[in-house]
Design an enzyme around this catalytic site. Sequence first.
Site, PDB file in Angstrom:
ATOM      1  CD  GLU A 191      24.307 126.792  18.941  1.00  0.00           C
ATOM      2  OE1 GLU A 191      25.651 126.661  19.244  1.00  0.00           O
ATOM      3  OE2 GLU A 191      23.513 125.872  19.011  1.00  0.00           O
TER       4      GLU A 191
ATOM      5  NE  ARG B  41      25.217 122.794   9.341  1.00  0.00           N
ATOM      6  CZ  ARG B  41      26.092 122.891  10.333  1.00  0.00           C
ATOM      7  NH1 ARG B  41      25.910 123.284  11.503  1.00  0.00           N
ATOM      8  NH2 ARG B  41      27.457 122.600  10.049  1.00  0.00           N
TER       9      ARG B  41
ATOM     10  CE1 TYR C 212      30.911 121.407  10.815  1.00  0.00           C
ATOM     11  CE2 TYR C 212      30.487 120.549  13.142  1.00  0.00           C
ATOM     12  CZ  TYR C 212      30.004 121.570  12.348  1.00  0.00           C
ATOM     13  OH  TYR C 212      29.338 122.737  12.520  1.00  0.00           O
TER      14      TYR C 212
ATOM     15  NE  ARG D 179      24.481 114.243  18.808  1.00  0.00           N
ATOM     16  CZ  ARG D 179      24.535 115.601  18.389  1.00  0.00           C
ATOM     17  NH1 ARG D 179      23.454 116.408  18.422  1.00  0.00           N
ATOM     18  NH2 ARG D 179      25.472 116.144  18.068  1.00  0.00           N
TER      19      ARG D 179
ATOM     20  CE1 TYR E  51      27.910 118.985  20.759  1.00  0.00           C
ATOM     21  CE2 TYR E  51      29.968 119.331  19.765  1.00  0.00           C
ATOM     22  CZ  TYR E  51      28.695 119.228  19.691  1.00  0.00           C
ATOM     23  OH  TYR E  51      28.030 119.283  18.338  1.00  0.00           O
TER      24      TYR E  51
HETATM   25  C1  3EB Z   1      27.642 124.020  14.713  1.00  0.00           C
HETATM   26  O1  3EB Z   1      27.133 124.613  13.976  1.00  0.00           O
HETATM   27  C2  3EB Z   1      27.587 124.438  16.344  1.00  0.00           C
HETATM   28  O2  3EB Z   1      25.575 118.883  18.588  1.00  0.00           O
HETATM   29  O3  3EB Z   1      23.415 119.048  18.183  1.00  0.00           O
HETATM   30  C3  3EB Z   1      24.630 123.621  16.747  1.00  0.00           C
HETATM   31  C4  3EB Z   1      23.426 122.907  16.399  1.00  0.00           C
HETATM   32  C5  3EB Z   1      25.693 122.995  17.233  1.00  0.00           C
HETATM   33  C6  3EB Z   1      23.351 121.586  17.168  1.00  0.00           C
HETATM   34  C7  3EB Z   1      24.445 119.347  18.131  1.00  0.00           C
HETATM   35  C8  3EB Z   1      25.721 121.674  17.646  1.00  0.00           C
HETATM   36  C9  3EB Z   1      24.289 121.051  17.832  1.00  0.00           C
HETATM   37  O4  3EB Z   1      28.327 122.784  14.800  1.00  0.00           O
HETATM   38  C10 3EB Z   1      27.050 123.774  17.351  1.00  0.00           C
END
Ligand code: 3EB
Length: 304
Positions: A295, A203, A190, A139, A132
């Site tokens: 999720e 989001r 993050y 990306r 990942y």
């Molecule tokens: C998160 O909130 C959970 O890498 O495109 C959620 C939606 C998550 C999209 C992405 C990752 C992705 O971090 C993981």
Amino acid sequence: MRRPADVVARPGTATLGAIRFTGRSGDPSVASGALTTDVHLAAAGEPDAVDVWTTSRPVAVVDGGRVKYAHDGEVALFAARLPRSDRYAAAVEGLYTELLDLTAATGYRELFRVWQYVEDVNGVNADGVEVYQDFCVGRAKAFERRGGTAAMPAATGVGAHGGGISVHLLAGREPVRHLENPRQVPAYHYPRRYGPKSPSFARATRRGDEVHLSGTAAIVGHRTVFPGDVAGQCRESLRNIEALLGDLAGLDRIKVYVRRAEDVEEVRGSCLRAFPAAAIAFFVVDLCRPDLLVEIEGTWSPVR
Ligand code: 3EB
């Protein structure tokens, strides 16, 4: 728009594309006059599910080499797949740069939803980097060169049972607005401990009066909460969704990704209570942080 696999588009509507969640992955195709692509998300013995994107406008399809797309003058659905590899970052950077260039060149420059299904998402690559994180590096580099954080749309990034990395995305001509969650640090901010490059997504993305909700998990701030507790994670995911959308009632075309098959009934119970009128599909797949158990994604529109 999730419908059973054997249901065709409504009369008078055309099909932009169909994403089949099935027992193996395949390269996208436009041979049928719509975009079709198979993603390996059904385990042996599980039924297929399918997302059919329909439109009332005439559809044109384009075979752009490894990227295929279908469009109707307002919206386009693009799809591509990278074969399984023991190192992804460079290939992902190349593919996402191509996708971002193609959306711009065709005029569908407003990305509003991306799905990416990654085989062995919690495994490690040839360099000992989590798959990942390897994916996120490529990306992020593509977005750094093409639009930055302002261009990052709502997304889903979860595991797949095979097939390398399958990507499909929706983009339109009219401006969209990307949204963040007051309970969560933007994923693109993050801290470094989660990987060398942060995940590139918003989001949610609002387009007209619809809001496309990213895969939403039990992350508060930037930390996973309720590790090991699927009921707690489900509750916290629902809280996150409510904080972002204001209400759960408008959410439909819901997909719920569950890490452990034994948790599906618990999660199904919670989701049916939270979304009594919605269409919901459940998938058992790995999620992009090893401590995430559930999720939830969907499309929100105002309740009339
Ligand atoms: C998160 O909130 C959970 O890498 O495109 C959620 C939606 C998550 C999209 C992405 C990752 C992705 O971090 C993981």
